[in-house]
Motif scaffolding. Structure first.
Motif, PDB file in Angstrom:
ATOM      1  N   THR A   1      -1.531  -0.332  -9.725  1.00 14.70           N
ATOM      2  CA  THR A   1      -0.192  -0.516  -9.165  1.00 14.70           C
ATOM      3  C   THR A   1       0.880  -0.053 -10.150  1.00 14.70           C
ATOM      4  O   THR A   1       1.831   0.637  -9.770  1.00 14.70           O
ATOM      5  CB  THR A   1       0.035  -1.996  -8.798  1.00 14.70           C
ATOM      6  N   LEU A   2       0.712  -0.405 -11.402  1.00 18.43           N
ATOM      7  CA  LEU A   2       1.686   0.004 -12.415  1.00 18.43           C
ATOM      8  C   LEU A   2       1.588   1.503 -12.716  1.00 18.43           C
ATOM      9  O   LEU A   2       2.591   2.141 -13.029  1.00 18.43           O
ATOM     10  CB  LEU A   2       1.482  -0.798 -13.703  1.00 18.43           C
ATOM     11  N   GLY A   3       0.409   2.066 -12.602  1.00 14.05           N
ATOM     12  CA  GLY A   3       0.205   3.479 -12.901  1.00 14.05           C
ATOM     13  C   GLY A   3       0.604   4.427 -11.783  1.00 14.05           C
ATOM     14  O   GLY A   3       0.849   5.616 -12.024  1.00 14.05           O
ATOM     15  N   TRP A   4       0.700   3.919 -10.549  1.00 17.54           N
ATOM     16  CA  TRP A   4       1.020   4.785  -9.418  1.00 17.54           C
ATOM     17  C   TRP A   4       2.331   5.553  -9.592  1.00 17.54           C
ATOM     18  O   TRP A   4       2.378   6.757  -9.330  1.00 17.54           O
ATOM     19  CB  TRP A   4       1.004   4.011  -8.111  1.00 17.54           C
ATOM     20  N   PRO A   5       3.415   4.930 -10.039  1.00 13.78           N
ATOM     21  CA  PRO A   5       4.655   5.704 -10.220  1.00 13.78           C
ATOM     22  C   PRO A   5       4.493   6.881 -11.197  1.00 13.78           C
ATOM     23  O   PRO A   5       5.170   7.892 -11.058  1.00 13.78           O
ATOM     24  CB  PRO A   5       5.657   4.679 -10.755  1.00 13.78           C
ATOM     25  N   LEU A   6       3.593   6.761 -12.147  1.00 12.82           N
ATOM     26  CA  LEU A   6       3.336   7.859 -13.078  1.00 12.82           C
ATOM     27  C   LEU A   6       2.443   8.931 -12.448  1.00 12.82           C
ATOM     28  O   LEU A   6       2.624  10.124 -12.686  1.00 12.82           O
ATOM     29  CB  LEU A   6       2.683   7.326 -14.354  1.00 12.82           C
ATOM     30  N   ALA A   7       1.470   8.507 -11.657  1.00 10.70           N
ATOM     31  CA  ALA A   7       0.515   9.444 -11.046  1.00 10.70           C
ATOM     32  C   ALA A   7       1.089  10.123  -9.811  1.00 10.70           C
ATOM     33  O   ALA A   7       0.731  11.270  -9.501  1.00 10.70           O
ATOM     34  CB  ALA A   7      -0.761   8.693 -10.674  1.00 10.70           C
ATOM     35  N   ARG A   8       1.976   9.452  -9.089  1.00  9.39           N
ATOM     36  CA  ARG A   8       2.480   9.949  -7.807  1.00  9.39           C
ATOM     37  C   ARG A   8       3.031  11.378  -7.870  1.00  9.39           C
ATOM     38  O   ARG A   8       2.678  12.199  -7.028  1.00  9.39           O
ATOM     39  CB  ARG A   8       3.538   9.003  -7.242  1.00  9.39           C
ATOM     40  N   PRO A   9       3.877  11.731  -8.841  1.00 12.88           N
ATOM     41  CA  PRO A   9       4.399  13.108  -8.854  1.00 12.88           C
ATOM     42  C   PRO A   9       3.299  14.161  -8.943  1.00 12.88           C
ATOM     43  O   PRO A   9       3.398  15.222  -8.331  1.00 12.88           O
ATOM     44  CB  PRO A   9       5.296  13.143 -10.097  1.00 12.88           C
ATOM     45  N   PHE A  10       2.230  13.866  -9.673  1.00 12.66           N
ATOM     46  CA  PHE A  10       1.119  14.813  -9.795  1.00 12.66           C
ATOM     47  C   PHE A  10       0.352  14.916  -8.485  1.00 12.66           C
ATOM     48  O   PHE A  10      -0.068  16.004  -8.066  1.00 12.66           O
ATOM     49  CB  PHE A  10       0.195  14.413 -10.940  1.00 12.66           C
ATOM     50  N   VAL A  11       0.170  13.783  -7.810  1.00 10.58           N
ATOM     51  CA  VAL A  11      -0.506  13.775  -6.505  1.00 10.58           C
ATOM     52  C   VAL A  11       0.327  14.570  -5.499  1.00 10.58           C
ATOM     53  O   VAL A  11      -0.200  15.389  -4.744  1.00 10.58           O
ATOM     54  CB  VAL A  11      -0.756  12.329  -6.015  1.00 10.58           C
ATOM     55  N   VAL A  12       1.635  14.354  -5.480  1.00 14.98           N
ATOM     56  CA  VAL A  12       2.525  15.080  -4.559  1.00 14.98           C
ATOM     57  C   VAL A  12       2.433  16.583  -4.798  1.00 14.98           C
ATOM     58  O   VAL A  12       2.304  17.368  -3.858  1.00 14.98           O
ATOM     59  CB  VAL A  12       3.986  14.578  -4.680  1.00 14.98           C
TER      60      VAL A  12
ATOM     61  N   ARG B   1      -2.615   6.757   3.087  1.00 16.80           N
ATOM     62  CA  ARG B   1      -2.242   5.363   2.836  1.00 16.80           C
ATOM     63  C   ARG B   1      -3.243   4.840   1.818  1.00 16.80           C
ATOM     64  O   ARG B   1      -4.403   4.601   2.152  1.00 16.80           O
ATOM     65  CB  ARG B   1      -2.272   4.554   4.120  1.00 16.80           C
ATOM     66  N   LEU B   2      -2.797   4.708   0.610  1.00 15.47           N
ATOM     67  CA  LEU B   2      -3.696   4.489  -0.516  1.00 15.47           C
ATOM     68  C   LEU B   2      -3.887   3.018  -0.855  1.00 15.47           C
ATOM     69  O   LEU B   2      -2.919   2.273  -1.001  1.00 15.47           O
ATOM     70  CB  LEU B   2      -3.148   5.222  -1.740  1.00 15.47           C
ATOM     71  N   HIS B   3      -5.143   2.643  -0.993  1.00 19.34           N
ATOM     72  CA  HIS B   3      -5.488   1.349  -1.580  1.00 19.34           C
ATOM     73  C   HIS B   3      -5.750   1.668  -3.047  1.00 19.34           C
ATOM     74  O   HIS B   3      -6.764   2.271  -3.377  1.00 19.34           O
ATOM     75  CB  HIS B   3      -6.736   0.754  -0.929  1.00 19.34           C
ATOM     76  N   LEU B   4      -4.813   1.318  -3.896  1.00 21.18           N
ATOM     77  CA  LEU B   4      -4.891   1.718  -5.298  1.00 21.18           C
ATOM     78  C   LEU B   4      -6.036   1.010  -6.016  1.00 21.18           C
ATOM     79  O   LEU B   4      -6.239  -0.195  -5.840  1.00 21.18           O
ATOM     80  CB  LEU B   4      -3.570   1.422  -5.999  1.00 21.18           C
ATOM     81  N   PRO B   5      -6.761   1.766  -6.851  1.00 21.78           N
ATOM     82  CA  PRO B   5      -7.845   1.153  -7.627  1.00 21.78           C
ATOM     83  C   PRO B   5      -7.296   0.445  -8.867  1.00 21.78           C
ATOM     84  O   PRO B   5      -6.121   0.590  -9.210  1.00 21.78           O
ATOM     85  CB  PRO B   5      -8.691   2.369  -8.042  1.00 21.78           C
ATOM     86  N   PHE B   6      -8.136  -0.291  -9.522  1.00 22.66           N
ATOM     87  CA  PHE B   6      -7.875  -0.899 -10.825  1.00 22.66           C
ATOM     88  C   PHE B   6      -6.825  -2.006 -10.800  1.00 22.66           C
ATOM     89  O   PHE B   6      -6.185  -2.281 -11.814  1.00 22.66           O
ATOM     90  CB  PHE B   6      -7.476   0.157 -11.868  1.00 22.66           C
ATOM     91  N   GLY B   7      -6.618  -2.648  -9.637  1.00 25.86           N
ATOM     92  CA  GLY B   7      -5.737  -3.812  -9.563  1.00 25.86           C
ATOM     93  C   GLY B   7      -4.329  -3.549 -10.061  1.00 25.86           C
ATOM     94  O   GLY B   7      -3.688  -2.558  -9.700  1.00 25.86           O
ATOM     95  N   LEU B   8      -3.847  -4.419 -10.935  1.00 21.79           N
ATOM     96  CA  LEU B   8      -2.481  -4.324 -11.451  1.00 21.79           C
ATOM     97  C   LEU B   8      -2.276  -3.020 -12.219  1.00 21.79           C
ATOM     98  O   LEU B   8      -1.217  -2.402 -12.121  1.00 21.79           O
ATOM     99  CB  LEU B   8      -2.164  -5.526 -12.346  1.00 21.79           C
ATOM    100  N   LEU B   9      -3.284  -2.577 -12.935  1.00 21.91           N
ATOM    101  CA  LEU B   9      -3.183  -1.325 -13.683  1.00 21.91           C
ATOM    102  C   LEU B   9      -2.925  -0.149 -12.730  1.00 21.91           C
ATOM    103  O   LEU B   9      -2.074   0.704 -12.999  1.00 21.91           O
ATOM    104  CB  LEU B   9      -4.452  -1.081 -14.501  1.00 21.91           C
TER     105      LEU B   9
ATOM    106  N   MET C   1       0.848  -1.173   0.000  1.00 19.57           N
ATOM    107  CA  MET C   1       0.000   0.000   0.000  1.00 19.57           C
ATOM    108  C   MET C   1       0.894   1.236   0.000  1.00 19.57           C
ATOM    109  O   MET C   1       1.653   1.450   0.938  1.00 19.57           O
ATOM    110  CB  MET C   1      -0.888  -0.029   1.256  1.00 19.57           C
ATOM    111  N   PRO C   2       0.835   2.057  -1.033  1.00 20.24           N
ATOM    112  CA  PRO C   2       1.642   3.278  -1.064  1.00 20.24           C
ATOM    113  C   PRO C   2       1.245   4.239   0.060  1.00 20.24           C
ATOM    114  O   PRO C   2       0.084   4.330   0.430  1.00 20.24           O
ATOM    115  CB  PRO C   2       1.326   3.895  -2.421  1.00 20.24           C
ATOM    116  N   GLU C   3       2.245   4.937   0.569  1.00 25.29           N
ATOM    117  CA  GLU C   3       2.005   5.942   1.602  1.00 25.29           C
ATOM    118  C   GLU C   3       2.610   7.259   1.136  1.00 25.29           C
ATOM    119  O   GLU C   3       3.727   7.292   0.633  1.00 25.29           O
ATOM    120  CB  GLU C   3       2.630   5.512   2.921  1.00 25.29           C
ATOM    121  N   LEU C   4       1.852   8.308   1.322  1.00 28.02           N
ATOM    122  CA  LEU C   4       2.283   9.651   0.964  1.00 28.02           C
ATOM    123  C   LEU C   4       2.243  10.481   2.238  1.00 28.02           C
ATOM    124  O   LEU C   4       1.213  10.535   2.907  1.00 28.02           O
ATOM    125  CB  LEU C   4       1.322  10.220  -0.079  1.00 28.02           C
TER     126      LEU C   4
END
Length: 154
Positions: free
Chosen positions: A124-135, A114-122, A1-4
């Motif tokens: 999880t794979l998309g979080w590294p791309l979305a994270r900078p925008f969320v930050v 503490r994020l429970h990412l949606p869309f399963g594997l998609l 679970m990613p944490e920001l």
């Protein structure tokens, strides 16, 4: 679970920071692209329910947004130090933790998601791309919150 985890120093006493933070209907004044639509139950305690719309307003559809509905339940309430909301929506899920910490003449405000990412594997794979925008969005919101809380009348 990613944490920001992000933080900001606020030039205000903890009680004022707490009051500004837990003024749920005013959250849109500082949280980027967010409007609190409803607050129900004991909003100033455990069990309170909130619904916020996060997204971009659609100018041609008054009152409508392109975004997500973020529903939350207050699960911890320890004024003026800590409040935890459990995001219960279809997209945004997991605990959001807001902590108010005295720091000399100022107050440190810490926002943890503490994020429970949606869309399963998609997701999880998309979080590294979305994270900078969320930050960037969270940091901008925190700077806005510091100004909001400093001027808060409560």
């Amino acid at each position: 679970m990613p944490e920001l985890v992000e933080r900001v120093t606020v030039e205000a006493p903890p009680e004022r920071v707490w009051a500004a933070l837990t003024d749920w209907p005013s959250q849109g004044a500082w949280m980027l692209a967010t409007d609190v639509e409803t607050v129900s139950g004991p909003a100033q305690g455990v069990g309170g329910r909130l619904a916020a719309r996060t997204g971009v307003p659609l100018p041609w559809r008054r009152g409508r947004h392109l975004g997500v509905l973020d529903t939350m339940v207050v699960t911890e309430w320890d004024p003026p130090r800590r409040v935890v909301v459990q995001h219960t929506g279809r997209i945004v899920r997991g605990p959001g933790i807001f902590e108010v910490r005295p720091s000399g003449e100022h107050t440190e405000f810490v926002w943890t998601e503490r994020l429970h990412l949606p869309f399963g594997l998609l997701g999880t794979l998309g979080w590294p791309l979305a994270r900078p925008f969320v930050v960037v969005g969270v940091r901008l919101s925190l700077r806005r919150f510091a100004r909001f809380a400093r001027a808060y009348p409560g």
